[in-house]
Design a protein around this motif. Structure first.
Motif, PDB file in Angstrom:
ATOM      1  N   GLU A 188      -2.390 -12.321   2.780  1.00 22.63           N
ATOM      2  CA  GLU A 188      -3.183 -11.220   3.318  1.00 22.63           C
ATOM      3  C   GLU A 188      -4.610 -11.199   2.770  1.00 22.63           C
ATOM      4  OE1 GLU A 188      -2.182  -9.001   5.648  1.00 22.63           O
ATOM      5  OE2 GLU A 188      -0.389 -10.248   5.827  1.00 22.63           O
ATOM      6  N   ASP A 189      -4.906 -12.098   1.815  1.00 24.75           N
ATOM      7  CA  ASP A 189      -6.233 -12.155   1.204  1.00 24.75           C
ATOM      8  C   ASP A 189      -6.647 -10.791   0.647  1.00 24.75           C
ATOM      9  OD1 ASP A 189      -8.652 -13.352   0.403  1.00 24.75           O
ATOM     10  OD2 ASP A 189      -9.664 -12.569   2.189  1.00 24.75           O
ATOM     11  N   VAL A 190      -5.734 -10.179  -0.115  1.00 21.57           N
ATOM     12  CA  VAL A 190      -6.022  -8.876  -0.700  1.00 21.57           C
ATOM     13  C   VAL A 190      -5.405  -8.822  -2.094  1.00 21.57           C
ATOM     14  CG1 VAL A 190      -3.967  -7.780   0.277  1.00 21.57           C
ATOM     15  CG2 VAL A 190      -5.958  -6.370  -0.296  1.00 21.57           C
ATOM     16  N   ALA A 191      -6.057  -8.095  -2.987  1.00 26.00           N
ATOM     17  CA  ALA A 191      -5.552  -7.936  -4.347  1.00 26.00           C
ATOM     18  C   ALA A 191      -5.880  -6.535  -4.836  1.00 26.00           C
ATOM     19  CB  ALA A 191      -6.161  -8.979  -5.286  1.00 26.00           C
ATOM     20  N   VAL A 192      -5.058  -6.047  -5.770  1.00 25.92           N
ATOM     21  CA  VAL A 192      -5.240  -4.704  -6.331  1.00 25.92           C
ATOM     22  C   VAL A 192      -5.001  -4.767  -7.835  1.00 25.92           C
ATOM     23  CG1 VAL A 192      -4.617  -2.266  -6.192  1.00 25.92           C
ATOM     24  CG2 VAL A 192      -4.284  -3.751  -4.192  1.00 25.92           C
ATOM     25  N   ALA A 193      -5.880  -4.156  -8.601  1.00 26.19           N
ATOM     26  CA  ALA A 193      -5.696  -4.008 -10.052  1.00 26.19           C
ATOM     27  C   ALA A 193      -5.809  -2.530 -10.392  1.00 26.19           C
ATOM     28  CB  ALA A 193      -6.740  -4.803 -10.812  1.00 26.19           C
TER      29      ALA A 193
ATOM     30  N   LEU B 158      -2.775  -1.325   0.081  1.00 21.99           N
ATOM     31  CA  LEU B 158      -2.252  -2.254   1.075  1.00 21.99           C
ATOM     32  C   LEU B 158      -1.944  -1.581   2.402  1.00 21.99           C
ATOM     33  CD1 LEU B 158       0.178  -4.247  -1.261  1.00 21.99           C
ATOM     34  CD2 LEU B 158      -2.055  -5.001  -0.412  1.00 21.99           C
ATOM     35  N   GLY B 159      -2.189  -0.272   2.485  1.00 22.74           N
ATOM     36  CA  GLY B 159      -1.902   0.445   3.716  1.00 22.74           C
ATOM     37  C   GLY B 159      -0.427   0.703   3.937  1.00 22.74           C
TER      38      GLY B 159
END
Length: 529
Positions: free
Chosen positions: A361-366, A396-397
């Motif tokens: 998904e080309d997404v990251a969360v910290a 991420l919705g």
């Protein structure tokens, strides 16, 4: 210390339960590599806004003072802080936090960099690099490889070691490794997964022995600096000068500020310091296939693939709502998000972290927050971990999960400890009033049973604290440790006070019987002729 989803604490909660029954700032944003862009700028903005909103709402609901979140989306890192970082300072995306076991991914990355350079062989025995590594006689220590360390399949588990490995004291990595010198493996090397901080302490020593640098210097020079992680640190002094967030531990439901725990002995396993914004840069490197924002290669694509490949089944239990997960090298795969998502939580005694990214998904969360709650009792919602998970869901919705009632849990917890403490104190008061009174004969047996029961219970509580280690219990669950210690002292004092009248009655009986007994003796006769 670090992520505490462990059989150690699961065993502890059973013992403790039994014992108790007995008795908003401006956002920051930096551009990164544009490879694999998925979201539009509008979508990226909505993602960080959702994450910030959920973080703020849930911190307020729970009572955690502050935190920060970074979202990597569409090739851009956006970071925001929420609440208080301590001493009246607002938390920002640049505020440093101690990141707990999320540090393990940095250690795995460092080892894979050395694999890239040909200086480390994953399937070489650990003792080739750390010859002082010892176990109990007869244990197959020479069969444990570097790969086993990174995949948590060495056969060591989280019950192994002493106060250094339990974050209850500090020293050197060598001293921490020495704590396992008499350890017995729980499984053969490579047979099954078991979380153990000592695996990554050993991996950190491999980095030191091969590179000739301290672990902290290596991470600073080879990871932090190339990724421009300017608010990341390997020691607490420079971090404090950079505005290090305070930590918080819950005392009977109230967050109490602490100087955040930072241990050099287990730095490679759980005590690196970083900001949400810097952690976003770090995660962006994974999404970019090992490249920094300026195109510098941090690790080869092949090494990264090896590092992230799922290996053994890993059991996170309630943390992942029972959903299956796997362990790679310093990272989990799966859990609440499915196998395409890579993540690692981190807990110290007073901070909580969650790193997560999805290459697909080309997404990251910290997410980092400045409190932790690890009281090992039934019903504990591990609320700080729930908050960081929900922030990831929001970014991420995905649907945000309803938080368990933290207030209800601590209401029950406080009652569960206050009732036995109150009863024990009442018993102590009654015992003190009865010290000077006489005991009826028919009550002597029951009094003796009461003394024995209180003595055995006090001994059991002391044994529990000795088994856990007072320093470890005080570090990870100070309110519970205080209650257990107080119960032990009160019950022991009550037993002593209850015993005194019994002893006096016996002495009185002997004194009363003494002259009569002498009167009944026959008169002495002289010698016979």
């Amino acid at each position: 210390m670090t992520v505490r989803v462990s059989r150690f604490w699961l065993r502890v909660l059973t013992a403790v339960a039994a014992a108790l029954l007995l008795m908003v700032p401006a956002p920051t944003s930096v551009a990164v590599s544009q490879g694999g862009v998925r979201d539009t700028a509008d979508e990226a903005a909505r993602s960080i806004e959702r994450a910030e909103d959920v973080l703020g709402e849930q911190l307020e609901e729970v009572g955690i003072p502050g935190g920060a979140v970074a979202v990597v989306s569409g090739g851009r890192v956006q970071a925001r802080g929420v609440g208080d970082a301590g001493a009246g300072r607002a938390a920002t995306g640049a505020t440093p936090f101690v990141i707990g076991s999320a540090s393990k991914s940095f250690t795995a990355l460092a080892v894979l960099q050395l694999v890239d350079s040909g200086e480390v062989e994953l399937d070489a025995p650990v003792r080739e690099y750390v010859p002082e590594f010892e176990l109990a006689p007869g244990e197959p220590v020479d069969e444990i490889t570097v790969r086993h360390l990174l995949q948590q399949t060495s056969g060591l588990d989280d019950l192994t070691g002493g106060p250094l490995l339990a974050s209850a004291a500090d020293g050197t990595p060598e001293e921490a490794v020495a704590e396992v010198s008499g350890a017995v493996l729980v499984s053969s090397p490579g047979e099954r997964w078991a979380y153990a901080n000592v695996n990554f302490v050993l991996a950190g020593l491999v980095v030191e022995r091969v590179s000739g640098l301290t672990y902290g210097d290596y991470v600073q020079l080879r990871i932090f600096d190339p990724l421009e992680m300017t608010h990341s640190h390997v020691a607490s002094a420079p971090a404090a000068a950079d505005g290090l967030s305070s930590g918080h531990r819950f005392w009977f439901g109230l967050p109490v500020a602490t100087d955040p725990t930072q241990r050099q002995a287990t730095l490679a396993a759980g005590y690196l310091i970083s900001s949400a914004e810097d952690l976003g840069r770090y995660l962006a490197m994974y999404l970019a296939g090992g490249l920094a924002a300026d195109g510098t290669r941090i690790v080869s694509a092949e090494a990264l693939e090896t590092m992230l490949a799922p290996a053994m089944d890993a059991h996170l239990g309630p943390w992942a709502d029972g959903q299956a997960s796997h362990y790679a090298m310093g990272w989990f795969r799966g859990g609440p998000w499915g196998d395409d998502v890579v993540f690692h939580p981190g807990n110290t005694p007073d901070t909580s972290t969650l790193l997560l990214f999805s290459p697909a998904e080309d997404v990251a969360v910290a997410t980092v927050v400045n409190a932790s709650n690890e009281s090992p009792v039934p019903g504990n919602p591990f609320i700080s971990d729930r908050v960081t998970r929900n922030v990831a869901h929001a970014a991420l919705g995905q649907p945000v999960l309803e938080l368990p009632s933290f207030q209800r849990f601590y209401l029950l917890f406080d009652l569960a400890v206050l009732i036995p403490l109150g009863l024990a104190l009442w018993g102590l008061l009654r015992a003190s009033r009865a010290v000077g009174t006489s005991i009826r004969e028919r009550r002597r047996v029951w009094r003796g049973v009461g003394v024995a029961t209180r003595t055995v219970t006090a001994a059991a509580l002391v044994l529990l604290l000795m088994t856990l280690g007072w320093a470890s219990a005080w570090t990870w669950a100070p309110d519970l440790a205080l209650v257990v210690a107080a119960l032990a002292v009160i019950l022991f004092l009550t037993a002593v006070l209850r015993l005194l009248p019994l002893l006096r009655r016996r002495d009185d009986a002997h004194a009363a019987a003494g002259p009569a007994s002498r009167d009944r003796l026959p008169a002495r006769q002289g010698p016979r002729s």
